[in-house]
Design a protein around this motif. Structure first.
Motif: not given
Length: 101
Positions: A32-46
């Motif tokens: 879940h932490c890894l998924w949240q981190t990648t989600l944050d990175q994708r969100r920040n990228l967008y």
């Protein structure tokens, strides 16, 4: 098997099940932490891409506005120079030819 051995085996089995549950919870939490981190990175990228797009649009509008301002300043300069040339020619007794319709 004796009753004591059976209870010891049962206790160790319960301990192993507790460890397994703990490892499963840790694994799920880690995933879940890894998924949240990648989600944050994708969100920040967008968000970064949206910000860059907005900055590009603002720069394009600023360039257009600067062009309008520079054209207006150039027109004022030409008009001022034309008036100056007319004054100079009037002082020498000459004038521009202006076609009147």
């Amino acid at each position: 098997m004796s009753v004591e051995k059976a209870t010891k085996v049962e206790e160790s089995f319960q301990r192993v099940l507790g460890f397994k549950k703990m490892v499963d919870r840790w694994r799920n939490s880690h995933t879940h932490c890894l998924w949240q981190t990648t989600l944050d990175q994708r969100r920040n990228l967008y968000a970064t891409l949206r910000m860059q797009d907005a900055m590009g649009r603002e720069l394009a509008l600023a360039r257009k506005q600067l062009l309008v301002v520079r054209r207006a300043a150039l027109c004022q300069l030409f008009e001022a120079e034309l008036r100056q040339y007319e004054r100079e020619l009037n002082q020498t007794g000459r004038a521009f030819y202006v076609e009147r319709l």
